[in-house]
Design an enzyme around this catalytic site. Structure first.
Site, mmCIF file in Angstrom:
data_model
loop_
_atom_site.group_PDB
_atom_site.id
_atom_site.type_symbol
_atom_site.label_atom_id
_atom_site.label_comp_id
_atom_site.label_asym_id
_atom_site.label_seq_id
_atom_site.Cartn_x
_atom_site.Cartn_y
_atom_site.Cartn_z
ATOM 1 N N CYS A 26 19.633 43.755 48.797
ATOM 2 C CA CYS A 26 20.504 42.875 48.020
ATOM 3 C C CYS A 26 19.646 41.757 47.465
ATOM 4 O O CYS A 26 18.471 41.944 47.201
ATOM 5 C CB CYS A 26 21.666 42.362 48.874
ATOM 6 S SG CYS A 26 21.150 41.365 50.274
ATOM 7 N N HIS A 572 25.300 33.378 45.457
ATOM 8 C CA HIS A 572 25.555 34.711 46.018
ATOM 9 C C HIS A 572 27.063 34.874 46.187
ATOM 10 O O HIS A 572 27.651 34.402 47.158
ATOM 11 C CB HIS A 572 24.837 34.846 47.367
ATOM 12 C CG HIS A 572 24.770 36.235 47.904
ATOM 13 N ND1 HIS A 572 25.862 36.904 48.389
ATOM 14 C CD2 HIS A 572 23.725 37.085 48.037
ATOM 15 C CE1 HIS A 572 25.497 38.102 48.809
ATOM 16 N NE2 HIS A 572 24.203 38.236 48.597
#
Length: 651
Positions: A26, A572
């Site tokens: 990620c 995020h």
């Protein structure tokens, strides 16, 4: 160790290629599914140069790399000779117990604060103008301004209906209709005309209660509405939902609200008033001493939100508050006294500048910069602020200080301590209480000795590469973070250290969440850097400063930017949202693009993402935290609007 060597070591210490079934990444982490967890040498991986942390979470093994994760994964993927893939993880844990209660209260009351604080301040200004003879209560100007000042409290159920609906995730307009039934003339006129005989619905009595300015009934009503709506919605066919769902929900909810929940909430409010009166009648100054001293800790933990229902109830029923607002006022002035003493005493230029700016904020009632930037960091001034708050709190409870409106507890709120009839005695008590807190805290701070912050050592440490095994608290190696595949940048030479503050503005509108409260250790242990998280209320992300987009995740859930003065920010959206593979996200920028503060970066579908089981809490992280002496959240609780000042970086 370059990226290829690092990826080889990670594979070896994870049990070798035969132990890895899947690998992907990620925005900051390498993610693995492994066959046997006991083959993973966790501590050895954490100790690798270039690894910020490692952990098992749900069905995954995660290695925190930081900004270089894509480059490391590219090498790792070549060696594993497999495509990255994703496994959807379990839904993160939700708040429980007292944390859930505080989270609910905060989520309901914080959004309405601008309305009640603004009208509360106007109420104080009107009282001051009447006292000075600048305006007459019989004048048209006064009547119009007074209607503005009283509107938010008179129609408080409407404000609470909207914020409660957002918190309990139910239609806001149905919730507003619910509030409208509480204030409907049939109920209100019956109360004003003192009807002794209750209205009956299906032979059940509807209590005649004045719900203007009420707090508890509408919150309980919307809470019930959320359950009834979900239950009814399951049985109504899709094509006719818009016609029948809201009608059936209201026909069920409103009678229950008027017959049972409304009167119950009214009695809860009455007993909150009685409880407050009993507390001050039997404990006197002791309550003020304890709460005045502990208020900074109460605010830091978010426990002050527990006082909000009682405070608003007292203001609406009694016309004044004797607990939260007066105690907060003296506690805030105590913080101001401590940091102003630090400003005079410290020889450190950086700390002197921070103390001055945070002291001004504390005078205005905003104490988070003072708490996190000065007093907690130096410790002794924090102890002094506790003593000053206790002294001021003891005095104001001994004299029974009253606040006649809701406002941010700072010097600008002092007109709210003028009596409704223009009496000034209560106002002078407020001035004395403020002076006691400030002077005691200021004096004790000057008398105490504390360790001066050594700016040079702090900066040198941030560039020396000292890092603990877990990668949570010790600064990240600057050389490691800046290395290329083949060589390491030369060490940083410190020529001079000057105070420099960088501002990061909120990229979202939403509720603030401390990083330590997140279920993901990567963020909660600050492996990727310091910052704060936001639970979004709308699906838009904007630029937090003027700068450049340095990375957009392939899965579109995360964006990194660098400001023109060197702040690296990671936004995020959601935890484990990489599992959605970009679904429900729409990026508006590309890597390398220059952006201005407030420019739209990303849009996302909140409802669809939540339906997929993803926690939308969004960390906003300064990924080059070691480059700074500190990264300080401007506020740590409540709802922050987009483009409001969020973080300060200090070097």
């Amino acid at each position: 160790m370059n990226n290829r060597e690092l990826s080889k070591e990670i594979i070896r210490l994870t049990g070798g290629q035969e132990n890895i079934t899947q690998a992907w990444h990620c925005i900051t982490r390498l993610r693995f599914n492994v066959r046997e967890e006991n083959k993973v040498q966790l501590e050895q991986i954490r100790a690798l140069d270039g690894v910020l942390g490692a952990q098992f979470q749900s069905d995954q093994f995660q290695v925190v790399i930081g900004n270089k994760v894509a480059a490391v994964y590219e090498e790792l993927e070549d060696q594993l000779k497999q495509d990255g893939s994703v496994k959807v993880e379990a839904e993160p844990q939700r708040s429980r117990g007292i944390n859930a209660v505080l989270d609910t209260i905060s989520g309901i009351f914080t959004p309405i604060l601008p309305a009640i604080v603004g009208t509360g301040m106007l109420k104080g200004i009107l009282a001051l103008l009447v006292t000075l003879g600048a305006i007459q209560e019989t004048s048209g100007e006064y009547q119009i301004l007074a209607s503005i000042a009283n509107a938010a409290f008179y129609f408080l159920p409407f404000l609470l209906a909207v914020s409660s609906a957002r918190k309990f995730k139910v239609n806001e307009y149905i919730a507003l209709t619910l509030a409208g039934t509480l204030l409907y003339p049939t109920i209100l006129n019956a109360y004003l005309e003192n009807h002794l005989e209750p209205i009956r619905f299906l032979s059940l009595p509807v209590s005649i209660v004045n719900y203007t300015q009420s707090v508890i009934p509408i919150i309980l009503g919307v809470w019930l509405l959320s359950y009834v709506h979900r239950w009814v919605d399951r049985f109504i066919p899709g094509p006719v939902k818009v016609i029948f769902t809201s009608m059936i929900v209201l026909v069920i909810t409103v009678p229950i609200l008027l017959i049972a929940i409304g009167p119950l909430g009214n009695y809860i409010g009455i007993y909150l008033e009685i409880g407050t009166s009993w507390l001050f009648a039997h404990s006197g100054p002791l309550t003020g001493i304890v709460l005045g001293g502990l208020m900074p800790l109460i605010v830091m933990t978010g426990m002050h939100y527990a006082f909000f229902p009682g405070t608003l109830q007292n203001l609406s029923k009694l016309g004044y508050d004797v607990l939260l607002l007066p105690i907060n006022l003296v506690a805030n002035m105590s913080q101001a006294g401590a940091v102003m003493a630090v400003f005079l005493k410290t020889k450190d230029k950086s700390m002197k500048s921070i103390a001055l700016s945070s002291g001004i904020s504390a005078f205005l009632g905003i104490t988070e910069p003072a708490l996190y930037g000065v007093t907690l960091k130096l410790k002794k001034p924090f102890y002094a602020s506790i003593i000053g708050g206790a002294a001021g709190g003891g005095f104001i409870t001994a004299v029974g200080l009253k606040c006649f409106g809701f406002a941010v507890p700072g010097l600008l709120s002092l007109p709210l301590y003028i009596g409704p009839n223009g009496g000034m005695t209560n106002f002078w008590y407020a001035l004395i209480g403020v002076s006691i807190s400030f002077v005691v805290s200021f004096t004790v701070t000057l008398l105490l000795k504390w360790d001066e912050p050594n700016t040079l050592q702090a900066a040198a440490a941030s560039s020396s590469g000292q890092e603990n095994a877990a990668g949570s608290e010790a600064p990240t190696s600057t050389a490691s973070a800046k290395q290329s595949d083949q060589e390491v940048s030369p060490p940083v030479t410190v020529h001079s250290i000057e105070e420099k503050k960088g501002e990061v503005f909120s990229p979202l509108t939403g509720e603030l969440v401390l990083l330590k409260e997140l279920p993901d250790p990567t963020f909660s242990e600050e492996m990727t850097g310091k910052g704060i998280a936001i639970y979004p209320q709308e699906g838009r992300v904007t630029a937090p400063f003027d700068g450049t987009v340095t990375m957009v995740a392939k899965s579109k859930h995360a964006i990194m930017l660098t400001s023109f003065n060197g702040i690296d920010i990671l936004i995020h959206v959601g935890l484990n949202s990489v599992s959605l593979k970009g679904k429900f996200f729409d990026t508006k920028v590309v890597t390398g693009q220059r952006v201005s503060k407030g420019e739209l970066l990303l849009e996302f579908d909140i409802e669809a993402i939540q339906a997929a089981g993803i926690d939308l809490v969004t960390p906003v992280i300064v990924t080059n935290t070691p480059d700074y002496l500190d990264v300080v959240p401007v506020q740590v609780k409540g709802v922050i609007p987009m483009n409001e000042l969020l973080l300060l970086t200090v070097r």
